[in-house]
Scaffold this motif. Structure first.
Motif, PDB file in Angstrom:
ATOM      1  N   SER A 195       7.348  -2.932  16.325  1.00  0.00           N
ATOM      2  CA  SER A 195       7.022  -3.881  15.261  1.00  0.00           C
ATOM      3  C   SER A 195       5.543  -4.235  15.263  1.00  0.00           C
ATOM      4  CB  SER A 195       7.852  -5.161  15.427  1.00  0.00           C
ATOM      5  OG  SER A 195       9.238  -4.894  15.315  1.00  0.00           O
ATOM      6  N   PHE A 196       4.983  -4.409  16.462  1.00  0.00           N
ATOM      7  CA  PHE A 196       3.567  -4.733  16.605  1.00  0.00           C
ATOM      8  C   PHE A 196       2.700  -3.623  16.007  1.00  0.00           C
ATOM      9  CE2 PHE A 196      -0.240  -4.266  19.427  1.00  0.00           C
ATOM     10  CZ  PHE A 196      -0.932  -5.369  18.957  1.00  0.00           C
ATOM     11  N   ILE A 197       2.999  -2.394  16.375  1.00  0.00           N
ATOM     12  CA  ILE A 197       2.225  -1.257  15.857  1.00  0.00           C
ATOM     13  C   ILE A 197       2.389  -1.135  14.346  1.00  0.00           C
ATOM     14  CG2 ILE A 197       1.988   1.258  15.928  1.00  0.00           C
ATOM     15  CD1 ILE A 197       2.903   1.108  18.880  1.00  0.00           C
ATOM     16  N   THR A 239       8.378 -10.310  11.921  1.00  0.00           N
ATOM     17  CA  THR A 239       7.337  -9.314  11.663  1.00  0.00           C
ATOM     18  C   THR A 239       7.294  -8.954  10.185  1.00  0.00           C
ATOM     19  OG1 THR A 239       7.698  -8.407  13.876  1.00  0.00           O
ATOM     20  CG2 THR A 239       6.462  -7.049  12.318  1.00  0.00           C
ATOM     21  N   HIS A 240       8.462  -8.763   9.579  1.00  0.00           N
ATOM     22  CA  HIS A 240       8.514  -8.422   8.154  1.00  0.00           C
ATOM     23  C   HIS A 240       8.015  -9.579   7.289  1.00  0.00           C
ATOM     24  CE1 HIS A 240      10.672  -4.478   7.989  1.00  0.00           C
ATOM     25  NE2 HIS A 240      10.905  -4.806   9.247  1.00  0.00           N
ATOM     26  N   LEU A 241       8.307 -10.806   7.696  1.00  0.00           N
ATOM     27  CA  LEU A 241       7.806 -11.964   6.960  1.00  0.00           C
ATOM     28  C   LEU A 241       6.285 -12.014   7.019  1.00  0.00           C
ATOM     29  CD1 LEU A 241      10.404 -14.610   8.185  1.00  0.00           C
ATOM     30  CD2 LEU A 241      10.138 -13.845   5.822  1.00  0.00           C
ATOM     31  N   ASN A 242       5.713 -11.684   8.180  1.00  0.00           N
ATOM     32  CA  ASN A 242       4.264 -11.705   8.329  1.00  0.00           C
ATOM     33  C   ASN A 242       3.603 -10.649   7.456  1.00  0.00           C
ATOM     34  OD1 ASN A 242       1.685 -10.590   9.877  1.00  0.00           O
ATOM     35  ND2 ASN A 242       1.923 -12.751  10.414  1.00  0.00           N
ATOM     36  N   VAL A 243       4.163  -9.443   7.440  1.00  0.00           N
ATOM     37  CA  VAL A 243       3.596  -8.375   6.608  1.00  0.00           C
ATOM     38  C   VAL A 243       3.633  -8.770   5.134  1.00  0.00           C
ATOM     39  CG1 VAL A 243       3.979  -6.006   5.796  1.00  0.00           C
ATOM     40  CG2 VAL A 243       4.042  -6.518   8.240  1.00  0.00           C
ATOM     41  N   LEU A 300       0.355  -3.988  12.529  1.00  0.00           N
ATOM     42  CA  LEU A 300      -1.083  -3.732  12.501  1.00  0.00           C
ATOM     43  C   LEU A 300      -1.423  -2.626  11.503  1.00  0.00           C
ATOM     44  CD1 LEU A 300      -2.224  -3.907  16.237  1.00  0.00           C
ATOM     45  CD2 LEU A 300      -2.239  -5.704  14.508  1.00  0.00           C
ATOM     46  N   LYS A 301      -0.652  -1.558  11.526  1.00  0.00           N
ATOM     47  CA  LYS A 301      -0.915  -0.443  10.618  1.00  0.00           C
ATOM     48  C   LYS A 301      -0.762  -0.865   9.164  1.00  0.00           C
ATOM     49  CE  LYS A 301       2.224   2.521   9.666  1.00  0.00           C
ATOM     50  NZ  LYS A 301       3.268   3.571   9.728  1.00  0.00           N
ATOM     51  N   THR A 302       0.318  -1.597   8.873  1.00  0.00           N
ATOM     52  CA  THR A 302       0.606  -1.955   7.481  1.00  0.00           C
ATOM     53  C   THR A 302      -0.347  -3.006   6.944  1.00  0.00           C
ATOM     54  OG1 THR A 302       2.951  -1.483   7.883  1.00  0.00           O
ATOM     55  CG2 THR A 302       2.409  -2.745   5.898  1.00  0.00           C
ATOM     56  N   ARG A 303      -0.537  -4.097   7.714  1.00  0.00           N
ATOM     57  CA  ARG A 303      -1.359  -5.199   7.205  1.00  0.00           C
ATOM     58  C   ARG A 303      -2.844  -4.958   7.346  1.00  0.00           C
ATOM     59  NH1 ARG A 303      -0.713 -11.336   8.269  1.00  0.00           N
ATOM     60  NH2 ARG A 303      -2.380 -11.226   6.733  1.00  0.00           N
ATOM     61  N   PHE A 304      -3.254  -4.388   8.487  1.00  0.00           N
ATOM     62  CA  PHE A 304      -4.674  -4.345   8.815  1.00  0.00           C
ATOM     63  C   PHE A 304      -5.315  -2.965   8.682  1.00  0.00           C
ATOM     64  CE2 PHE A 304      -3.742  -8.155  11.757  1.00  0.00           C
ATOM     65  CZ  PHE A 304      -3.800  -9.024  10.666  1.00  0.00           C
ATOM     66  N   VAL A 305      -4.521  -1.986   8.242  1.00  0.00           N
ATOM     67  CA  VAL A 305      -5.077  -0.670   7.960  1.00  0.00           C
ATOM     68  C   VAL A 305      -4.737  -0.237   6.546  1.00  0.00           C
ATOM     69  CG1 VAL A 305      -5.128   1.775   8.603  1.00  0.00           C
ATOM     70  CG2 VAL A 305      -5.008   0.024  10.392  1.00  0.00           C
TER      71      VAL A 305
END
Length: 351
Positions: free
Chosen positions: A250-252, A209-213, A255-260
């Motif tokens: 992690s999912f929430i 998840t951290h790698l994706n962000v 989404l908050k970090t990358r897409f908001v």
């Protein structure tokens, strides 16, 4: 060195006195430094690590050009012990930090249980060494032959965690998230906030998840499942409960970090609508069922609830499609050719 890169390997150990020595001894020669991390094992793992490290360091060719974070310049094996048990993730992070300070270019992880074939280490690190990915991991699920030694219980559990991890991490084409045979570049380690990644066994799922962000590229490398006489120290019921909650958070957070926060992305809207539709529709259908049991008319409300549920499913599907499309460039799945490169004779000159 390997293809001009300094290679470090983190060997993690907890209750692995019967296996960890062999794991350290069989690490390929092209590896520049081995960080053997004992997580305060109650058995003799630490004694075995010290003994094997001493033997290898006395006979190995000195490498004075490489620094060592805790003294002993030129040593190939660096034994490290945690004063108290901190968890699998903490052991990996300890090894990562030492490797970064020693300026290793690529850092792999091999658990001390002997389940990771040292002969395919070059396949695991190749995507990172060649600049195709920032993080690479083994995958035992791509080929039925690779998972033939995996029990049905392990396979079903892994498949469930794979599905949950796809939601949490955003790497929709990546599977087998519990596979700890990994490689990562020094630059990627430096960019990660390691303190925010769990110290527990959920580390492997959480770091994705951290790698994706951070928009890092991840590669899946086919490998065969290997199981011997070792016994897992994981208690599966608490583990699944812990990891499931971790993945939901992690999912929430993703989404908050990358897409908001970082930038707005419409998948957030569809994920929200889908979740609301599923929750509302399910609750409505349940309510209609109980109304019918009490002899009241529940058909109309049931149909409305079913329509709400259907809208939720469609919205969720669109959210997944948008999410997967956004992250498609971060997934490297073209390393199937590596399955043909299993013998040391096929390796290039690493010196």
């Amino acid at each position: 060195m390997y293809k001009g890169n300094r290679i470090g390997v983190v060997v993690t150990a907890y209750d692995e006195e019967a296996f960890v020595g062999t794991v350290i001894e069989t690490v390929p020669d092209f590896v520049d430094r081995i960080y053997a991390v004992d997580d305060a094992s109650p058995d003799d793992s630490w004694a075995v690590i010290q003994q094997v490290a001493s033997q290898i360091n006395e006979t190995a060719e000195p490498r004075p050009e490489l620094a060592v974070t805790d003294g002993g310049e030129g040593r190939r094996v660096v034994p490290i012990q945690h004063e108290e048990n901190r968890g699998y993730g903490a052991s990996v992070k300890t090894g990562y930090r030492h490797a970064v300070e020693d300026e290793m270019d690529v850092v792999a992880v091999m658990n001390g249980d002997g389940q990771m074939d040292p002969d395919i280490l070059h396949r695991i690190i190749d995507p990172v060494v060649e600049g195709e990915a920032d993080y690479a991991k083994g995958n035992r699920l791509l080929d039925p032959e690779d998972r033939q030694d995996m029990s049905t219980f392990r396979f079903v559990g892994n498949a469930m965690l794979t599905g949950l991890s796809k939601f949490a991490s955003g790497y929709w084409a990546i599977s087998d998230p519990q596979n700890g045979y990994t490689a990562i570049s020094r630059e990627t380690i430096e960019e990660l906030d390691l303190d925010s990644v769990t110290d527990e066994y959920g580390f492997l799922n959480h770091i994705l998840t951290h790698l994706n962000v951070n928009e890092q590229r991840v590669a899946d490398v086919p490998m065969t499942a290997v199981y011997g006489e070792e016994e897992s120290s994981i208690r599966y019921v608490p583990f699944i409960r812990f990891v499931s909650l971790l993945l939901l958070r992690s999912f929430i957070w993703r989404l908050k970090t990358r897409f908001v926060v970082q930038e707005f992305h419409p998948s957030v809207v569809f994920y929200g609508a889908g979740s609301a539709g599923l929750a509302g529709g399910t609750a409505g259908i349940a309510g209609s069922f109980f109304r019918t049991l009490r002899g009241k008319d529940g058909f109309t409300s049931a149909m409305a609830s079913f329509a709400t549920l259907l809208v939720g499913v469609v919205a969720l599907g669109i959210g997944i499609w948008l999410d997967a499309d956004e992250d498609e460039d971060l997934e490297v799945t073209g390393y199937e050719y590596s399955t043909e490169r299993t013998s040391s004779e096929q390796l290039p000159d690493h010196r």
